[in-house]
Design an enzyme around this catalytic site. Structure first.
Site, PDB file in Angstrom:
ATOM      1  NE  ARG A  33       4.358   9.909   4.783  1.00  0.00           N
ATOM      2  CZ  ARG A  33       5.325   8.996   4.870  1.00  0.00           C
ATOM      3  NH1 ARG A  33       6.034   8.678   3.779  1.00  0.00           N
ATOM      4  NH2 ARG A  33       5.599   8.390   6.002  1.00  0.00           N
ATOM      5  CG  HIS A  49      -0.158   1.823  -6.197  1.00  0.00           C
ATOM      6  ND1 HIS A  49      -0.181   3.115  -6.698  1.00  0.00           N
ATOM      7  CD2 HIS A  49       0.778   1.154  -6.937  1.00  0.00           C
ATOM      8  CE1 HIS A  49       0.680   3.218  -7.706  1.00  0.00           C
ATOM      9  NE2 HIS A  49       1.277   2.054  -7.864  1.00  0.00           N
ATOM     10  NE  ARG A  50      -2.421   4.788   1.981  1.00  0.00           N
ATOM     11  CZ  ARG A  50      -1.719   5.844   1.573  1.00  0.00           C
ATOM     12  NH1 ARG A  50      -0.719   5.682   0.702  1.00  0.00           N
ATOM     13  NH2 ARG A  50      -2.002   7.045   2.014  1.00  0.00           N
ATOM     14  CG  LEU A  51      -0.949  -2.627  -3.448  1.00  0.00           C
ATOM     15  CD1 LEU A  51      -0.599  -3.119  -4.844  1.00  0.00           C
ATOM     16  CD2 LEU A  51      -2.213  -3.325  -2.934  1.00  0.00           C
TER      17      LEU A  51
END
Length: 218
Positions: free
Chosen positions: A15, A196-198
């Site tokens: 997610r 965005h996994r940042l």
């Protein structure tokens, strides 16, 4: 469904993290200030067991172990939990006091990791907390020889009833094998999920009497 199909489904579970970011300009100089804020927000969000933390230790062979315990106190000296002193974790801490703690606040897309050294609490500190517990919990502390092998749950239940009868009058005494540990605050890392996994990660590291703050790559 084959095992491979199930594995493929697990691999696609993900997610986006959208709860918010963490910026350097918003960080307090003292990590306990931020920890207290996040813990308070975890409580306000009615998370199940917001004080639950993973305690990681290693044995004499370097094998790591983890378990969940409850945080019972914290201040500038460290974070406190209580346990059976005959437990696996207590023996491992006696052998190697370096431990890490992790607070997994998934719903808030946050986690906090603490690295430090664990030291035994004084008998006075332990006794004060022990007698603040519900009476049945005090008796329960006497029942279990933690981490030892038992043949059935009934053994514990029978022992509990026996001790409840024994201690029905007066105060439940503090077991000599029950105590607590305080984990010093050497490093504290705050993780906030990002799009965005940042993700945002900030590490507080103690240097003398001050805290150095670094942003870490996600």
């Amino acid at each position: 469904m084959s095992d491979n199909d199930e594995l493929q489904q697990i691999a696609h579970l993900r997610r986006e993290y959208t709860k918010g970011g963490l910026r350097r300009r918003d960080l307090p100089a003292d990590p306990l200030t931020l920890f207290e804020r996040w813990l308070s927000q975890a409580c306000e969000a009615k998370l199940a067991d917001p004080t639950a933390m993973v305690v990681a230790t290693v044995d004499e062979h370097g094998q790591p172990y983890q378990r969940i315990v409850l945080l019972k106190h914290y201040d500038e000296k460290g974070m406190v939990f209580y346990t059976n002193l005959g437990s696996r974790k207590a023996h491992q801490i006696e052998n190697n006091p370096r431990v890490s703690l992790l607070f997994p606040w998934h719903t808030l897309e946050r986690q906090v990791m603490v690295i430090g050294k664990a030291e035994r609490l004084s008998t006075l500190e332990v006794m004060k907390y022990f007698h603040s517990r519900p009476r049945d919990s005090q008796i329960g502390a006497w029942v279990s020889k933690q981490s030892s092998r038992i043949s059935a749950r009934g053994i514990l239940e029978s022992k509990f009833l026996e001790l409840k009868q024994k201690f029905q009058q007066g105060e439940v005494p503090l077991p000599s094998f029950w105590g607590g540990f305080r984990v010093s605050l050497e490093q504290i890392e705050f993780w906030q999920g990002g799009e965005h996994r940042l993700h945002d990660r900030f590490l507080y590291q103690r240097e003398n009497d001050a805290w150095k703050i670094d942003r870490l790559a996600p």
